[in-house]
Design an enzyme around this catalytic site. Structure first.
Site, short mmCIF file in Angstrom:
data_model
loop_
_atom_site.label_atom_id
_atom_site.label_comp_id
_atom_site.label_asym_id
_atom_site.label_seq_id
_atom_site.Cartn_x
_atom_site.Cartn_y
_atom_site.Cartn_z
N GLN A 132 -0.03 0.38 5.14
CA GLN A 132 -0.77 -0.82 4.76
C GLN A 132 -1.48 -1.37 5.98
O GLN A 132 -1.29 -0.88 7.09
CB GLN A 132 0.18 -1.86 4.18
CG GLN A 132 1.19 -2.38 5.17
CD GLN A 132 2.40 -2.98 4.50
OE1 GLN A 132 3.27 -2.27 4.02
NE2 GLN A 132 2.45 -4.28 4.45
N GLU A 155 4.71 0.17 7.94
CA GLU A 155 6.09 0.64 8.11
C GLU A 155 6.21 2.16 8.25
O GLU A 155 7.32 2.67 8.39
CB GLU A 155 6.92 0.15 6.94
CG GLU A 155 6.98 -1.36 6.90
CD GLU A 155 7.76 -1.89 5.70
OE1 GLU A 155 7.79 -1.22 4.66
OE2 GLU A 155 8.31 -2.99 5.83
N TRP A 209 8.18 -11.30 4.75
CA TRP A 209 7.01 -12.03 5.26
C TRP A 209 5.99 -12.31 4.14
O TRP A 209 4.98 -12.96 4.38
CB TRP A 209 6.33 -11.23 6.37
CG TRP A 209 5.57 -10.01 5.90
CD1 TRP A 209 5.96 -9.12 4.96
CD2 TRP A 209 4.28 -9.57 6.36
NE1 TRP A 209 5.01 -8.13 4.81
CE2 TRP A 209 3.97 -8.39 5.65
CE3 TRP A 209 3.37 -10.05 7.29
CZ2 TRP A 209 2.77 -7.68 5.86
CZ3 TRP A 209 2.19 -9.34 7.49
CH2 TRP A 209 1.90 -8.17 6.78
#
Ligand code: BGC
Length: 802
Positions: free
Chosen positions: A618, A496, A357
Site C-alpha cells: 500500500q 507491510e 492507525w
C-alpha cells in the site's frame, strides 16, 4: 439498490457471510451481524454479536511457542427465533423451496427486513417477514419482529425463541488453530412468563453480560398467551410455544431484547438492569419510531447527496452505506464508553477488533460532523498513555510508544506469528515495528484541534500526548556523524511487505521516508503547540514531564537535520536501499495469480519474500502526498535543506503506483486522493475500486470477517476533503473544489467551530450556507478568496476548473 437501501433478491449461501457483515446492525455500543434468526454457525452462517471494546485474552500453544491473543469476543446470540409446522423439521432456508426472497437493509432508519415466500416438503406455502433493529436511541435494546403467514394451509406451528451463549469465536478461518472459547455460563432463568434471561462472563477479562428477551405473540393484533415451555442448559435458555394457524392466517411475534454488561455505568448489577429494562421496554412499533428519529438526527449531520453524471445511484448509495457502518461502529453512545475505533468495525473477528492507525482515515469525517465522538476516541488513546510510556521504556526510550494494534488496556496486541493460509506456515510478525502509529495519533490530536479549536482538550490531554510522542520520536533518531544528519533505523513503514533487508536477520528498515518526515512534522508540531498553551498550563506540563530547554532545542535540531534518501533523480526512496531491490515481474505474477493483492502470501508460499523486490502492499512514500499539501511538503523539505521540485511529484506518484499491489483497502483511497488533481480519470478509477472494497468484497473474501472501516470512511472523506478540497488550517475553513467528471453535484452538511454549514458543489459553483450559528463568524476561503460567514448567510463562488 436504491439511494437508501441495500437489497438482495435471492438467497446465495456462498455470499451469506459477506451479507451478514454488510447487513450488520449496531449502535456504537453493540453490533449484531445480519445472520438469519434461525441460523447457527455452520460454515454458511455466522451469527455474531460484539460489544464495543468487548475483548478477552486466551493462550494457545502454536508453532512451538505459547502465544496470547486478545480477541473481540463473539457474545451470546440474541436472535434465535425459529418455527416448525406440524412437528416437521425446524425452518431452514436450505430445507425449503424458496419461491421469493428479499432482504433489504434500510440505511435511512437502520432496519433490516427479510421476506421469504417458501414451500415445504408437504407443499405448504408460507410467507415469513422479519424486521429487526439494534436500537440507536436506547443502546441497551434490540428487537426482532417475525410474521408468519400460512398461505395455503392450516395447522399447528411450534415456535422457539432463545438466547444462546454457547458461542465460540470462529469467524476467521486463519485463527482456527487458536483458542476460541471466551464465554463462561453464569445463569439462566425466566424472570416472567414472557421473559427469558441469560448471563455469561468472559473467561479472562471478566466482563459479565446479561441479556433478557421478552417474546410477545400476536394474532389479528390481539396478544396471545399460549403455554410456554422453558428450555435451559449451560449457557442457553429458550422458550417454546405452539399456536394453531388458520388458512391465510398470520402470527406476529415480537422479540425485544435488553443487553447490559458489568462495564456499564449507572447500574447496580447488569442482570438486574437487563430485567428492569425489558420490563419497561415498549413494543416494536414504538421502539421503531424512536429508532427512526435517532437515525434521522444522525443523517441530519451526516447527510450526503450526490448526483452522478450517468444518472445512476450506485456511488451515492455506497457512500451512505459507508457512513451507516461508521455510525454503527461509533455513535453518540460511544461518548459514554472507553473504546477506540476498530479497523474492521464491530462487525466480525478479523484483526480481533483491534485499533490500528486506521483512525487517520476515519477521524476527518467525524471531526467535521460530530467532533464529540473524535474527542472520545482520542481519550481512549490518552487513557492508555501510561501503557505507551511503559512500552517506550521497555524498548529503551523515553516518551510514549503507542502499540501498532491496541485493544483493552493499550498494550501491544500485534501477533508474534501469523498464518499464511496459502502455505499453511506460521510466520514471524514484525508489524509492531510500525512506529508511524504514533504519528497518526499526534496527527489526529492536532487536526481535531484545528477543526474544533478545543483548547481545553489540547491543554489537558492532547498536548501531553503530542509531547510524549515527540519525545519518543526524538529518542528514536540516531546522529550520523559522517552525513551530518539524523536517521531512524530498524522500523517499518505503512507498506507491510517490507519488514527487513533481504537476507538480513535484523528486523526493520532504515530511514523510511514516511516515518522520518512524520517525525519532523511531530517535532515541529510539538514545538508549535508549546506556543499555544497558556503560560500556566505550559509550566505545569513542562514540570510534570520534566521537559528541559535542551530537550526542546534537540527537537528543533532534529526537525532541521533529518535524513531523507533519494534515488533515480529525485525519487524519494521508501527506505534506504530501496533502489537496490529487484524489480518484480508483475506481468508474470498477474498472469499466474490475477490481481495479486496479497503478493506477500503468494511469495512466501513460493519460499520467496517481498523483501527482495520493489513492490508495496500500500501507499508508503505516497502517504506524504495524502497527508500534506504540496506547499506543506515543500516547507518541510525546505526546513530539512532538501530541494523540492513540484515537477517531481507526478514522477514519484507514478513510480510507486506501478509498484503497488493494493493489498490493503486503504491503498486505493490514498492513491485516488493523490491523483485527484493531476489525473482525474485515474483518481476516479481508484475511488470506485475503494468504493467496491466491501460491497463487492474485492480483497478476495475478507469482508465476511468484518468491514474495512478505514476505506469506508476514507471514500466519504475523499468526497469532502479530496474532491471538495476542504482544509482546516490557521483558523480558517478552506475550499478548493475539483469535482470528478462523473459527479454533477454534491451536497453535504458540515460543522466547523460550532457552525453548521450546508455545501453545494457543482463543477462551476460552490455555495456555502451557514444554517445555524450561536457563535462568532468564521473565516472561510475558496481558493484565494477570503471571506467570513455567520448564521443565515450564503456565500457563492463561481469556479473555473483548474
Ligand atoms: C494494513 C494496515 C491496516 C490494517 C488494519 C492491514 O492490512 O496493511 O495498514 O492498519 O490492515 O486495517
Amino acid at each position: 439498490m436504491n439511494g437508501w437501501s441495500l437489497i438482495y433478491e435471492n438467497y446465495e449461501p456462498e455470499k451469506e457471510g459477506l451479507r451478514e457483515a454488510l447487513c450488520t446492525l449496531g449502535n456504537g455500543y453493540f453490533c449484531t451481524r445480519g445472520a438469519a434468526p434461525e441460523a447457527a454457525a455452520d460454515g454458511v452462517h455466522y451469527p455474531g454479536t460484539y460489544l464495543a471494546g468487548g475483548y478477552n485474552r486466551l493462550t494457545t500453544q502454536i508453532a512451538g511457542r505459547t502465544i496470547e491473543n486478545e480477541d473481540l469476543v463473539n457474545f451470546p446470540n440474541w436472535l434465535p427465533l425459529s418455527f416448525r409446522i406440524e412437528e416437521g423439521p425446524w425452518f431452514e432456508l436450505e430445507r425449503v423451496k424458496i419461491l421469493s426472497f428479499r432482504q433489504e437493509l434500510d440505511l435511512e432508519c437502520g432496519l433490516l427486513q427479510r421476506t421469504v415466500r417458501f414451500q415445504d416438503s408437504e407443499q405448504r406455502i408460507s410467507r415469513l417477514r422479519q424486521r429487526r433493529m439494534v436500537h440507536m436511541c436506547n443502546r441497551h435494546l434490540a428487537a426482532l419482529e417475525t410474521t408468519l403467514t400460512a398461505e395455503n394451509w392450516s395447522g399447528r406451528v411450534e415456535f422457539r425463541s432463545a438466547l444462546d451463549g454457547r458461542i465460540k469465536n470462529g469467524n476467521v478461518e486463519r485463527y482456527r488453530d487458536l483458542a476460541n472459547e471466551h464465554l463462561q455460563a453464569i445463569s439462566t432463568g425466566q424472570p416472567s412468563q414472557e421473559t427469558i434471561f441469560l448471563k455469561i462472563r468472559t473467561s479472562q477479562s471478566r466482563i459479565e453480560m446479561a441479556l433478557a428477551a421478552r417474546t410477545l405473540i400476536f394474532s389479528e393484533e390481539r396478544e396471545q398467551s399460549p403455554e410456554r415451555h422453558l428450555e435451559e442448559s449451560q449457557g442457553y435458555v429458550g422458550q417454546t410455544f405452539e399456536l394453531n394457524l388458520p388458512r391465510s392466517g398470520s402470527v406476529r411475534i415480537e422479540k425485544v431484547v435488553s443487553l447490559f454488561t458489568s462495564r456499564d455505568e449507572a447500574i447496580s448489577e447488569c442482570g438486574l438492569e437487563a430485567i428492569n429494562a425489558i420490563s419497561r421496554a415498549p413494543g416494536f412499533e414504538n421502539l421503531l419510531e424512536h429508532h427512526r428519529r435517532a437515525w434521522a438526527h444522525l443523517w441530519r449531520r451526516y447527510g450526503l447527496d450526490i448526483r452522478e453524471t450517468d444518472g445512476s445511484e450506485r456511488v451515492r448509495m455506497i457512500l451512505r452505506l459507508h457512513i451507516f457502518h461508521l455510525l454503527q461502529t461509533v455513535s453518540f453512545h460511544t461518548i459514554e464508553l472507553d473504546v477506540g475505533v476498530p479497523a474492521r468495525g464491530w462487525h466480525g473477528e478479523a484483526y480481533r477488533g483491534h485499533v490500528f492507525w486506521d483512525e487517520l482515515f476515519i477521524f476527518p469525517l467525524l471531526n467535521l460532523r460530530t467532533p464529540e465522538i473524535t474527542r472520545t476516541l482520542l481519550h481512549y488513546r490518552h487513557r492508555r498513555l501510561p501503557e505507551a510510556r511503559s512500552a517506550a521504556r521497555q524498548a529503551g526510550y523515553r516518551g510514549a510508544l503507542y502499540p501498532w494494534q491496541s485493544g483493552s488496556n493499550g498494550r501491544e496486541e500485534s501477533q508474534d506469528v501469523h498464518l499464511n493460509p496459502r502455505s499453511g506456515r506460521w510466520i514471524p510478525d514484525n508489524s509492531h515495528l510500525q512506529r508511524h502509529v504514533n504519528a497518526a495519533i499526534a496527527w489526529n490530536v492536532w487536526h481535531y484541534y484545528q477543526v474544533t479549536g478545543d483548547a481545553e482538550f489540547i491543554s489537558f490531554y492532547g498536548a501531553e500526548m503530542i509531547l510524549e510522542i515527540a519525545r519518543f520520536c526524538a529518542g528514536l533518531t540516531t546522529w550520523n556523524e559522517n552525513l551530518g544528519r539524523y536517521e531512524i533505523l530498524g522500523v517499518m513503514g505503512p507498506d507491510e511487505y517490507h519488514d527487513s533487508y533481504p537476507g538480513s536477520d535484523r528486523p526493520g528498515l532504515d530511514n523510511n521516508a514516511y516515518t522520518n518526515v512524520m517525525v519532523v512534522w511531530i517535532l515541529t508540531c510539538a514545538l508549535e503547540m508549546l506556543n499555544i498553551l497558556s503560560g500556566e498550563r505550559l509550566l505545569e506540563l513542562k514540570e510534570t514531564l520534566e521537559l528541559s530547554n535542551e530537550e526542546m532545542e534537540n527537537w528543533e535540531d532534529i526537525s532541521h537535520r533529518m535524513r531523507l534518501v533519494f534515488h533515480d533523480d529525485n525519487i524519494l526512496s521508501q527506505f534506504e536501499g530501496y533502489d537496490k531491490l529487484e524489480e518484480l515481474d508483475w506481468k508474470t505474477y498477474r498472469a499466474r495469480h490475477g490481481r495479486v493483492m496479497r503478493l506477500d502470501r503468494i511469495l512466501e508460499a513460493e519460499k520467496d519474500t517481498p523483501n527482495r523486490y520493489k513492490c508495496s502492499k500500500q501507499a508508503d512514500v505516497l502517504m506524504l502526498f495524502y497527508l500534506f499539501s504540496s506547499d506543506e511538503l515543500a516547507s518541510i523539505f525546505e526546513r530539512l535543506g532538501y530541494p523540492f521540485e513540484y515537477e517531481t511529484i507526478p514522477r514519484n506518484i507514478a513510480y510507486y503506483l506501478e509498484r503497488t499491489s493494493h493489498g490493503s483497502t486503504l491503498s486505493q483511497v490514498v492513491h485516488s486522493w493523490v491523483l485527484s488533481r493531476s489525473d482525474r480519470e485515474g483518481s476516479w478509477q481508484l475511488f470506485t475500486e475503494a468504493l467496491s472494497s466491501d460491497i463487492d468484497d474485492i480483497q478476495g473474501g475478507t469482508t465476511h470477517e468484518g468491514i474495512h472501516l478505514g476505506a469506508m470512511a476514507g471514500t466519504v472523506d475523499l468526497m469532502q476533503r479530496g474532491y471538495v478540497g476542504i482544509e482546516t488550517r490557521g483558523d480558517q475553513l478552506r475550499f478548493n473544489p475539483c469535482l470528478p467528471r462523473e459527479l454533477r453535484r454534491l451536497q453535504m452538511r458540515l460543522r466547523y467551530r460550532g457552525l453548521s454549514l450546508e455545501l453545494e458543489v457543482t463543477p462551476r459553483r460552490l455555495s456555502v450556507t451557514c444554517v445555524q450559528c450561536g457563535c462568532e463568524p468564521i473565516k472561510i476561503r475558496c481558493r484565494n478568496d477570503e471571506a467570513t460567514i455567520t448564521g443565515g448567510q450564503t456565500l457563492v463562488w463561481n469556479l473555473t476548473q483548474e
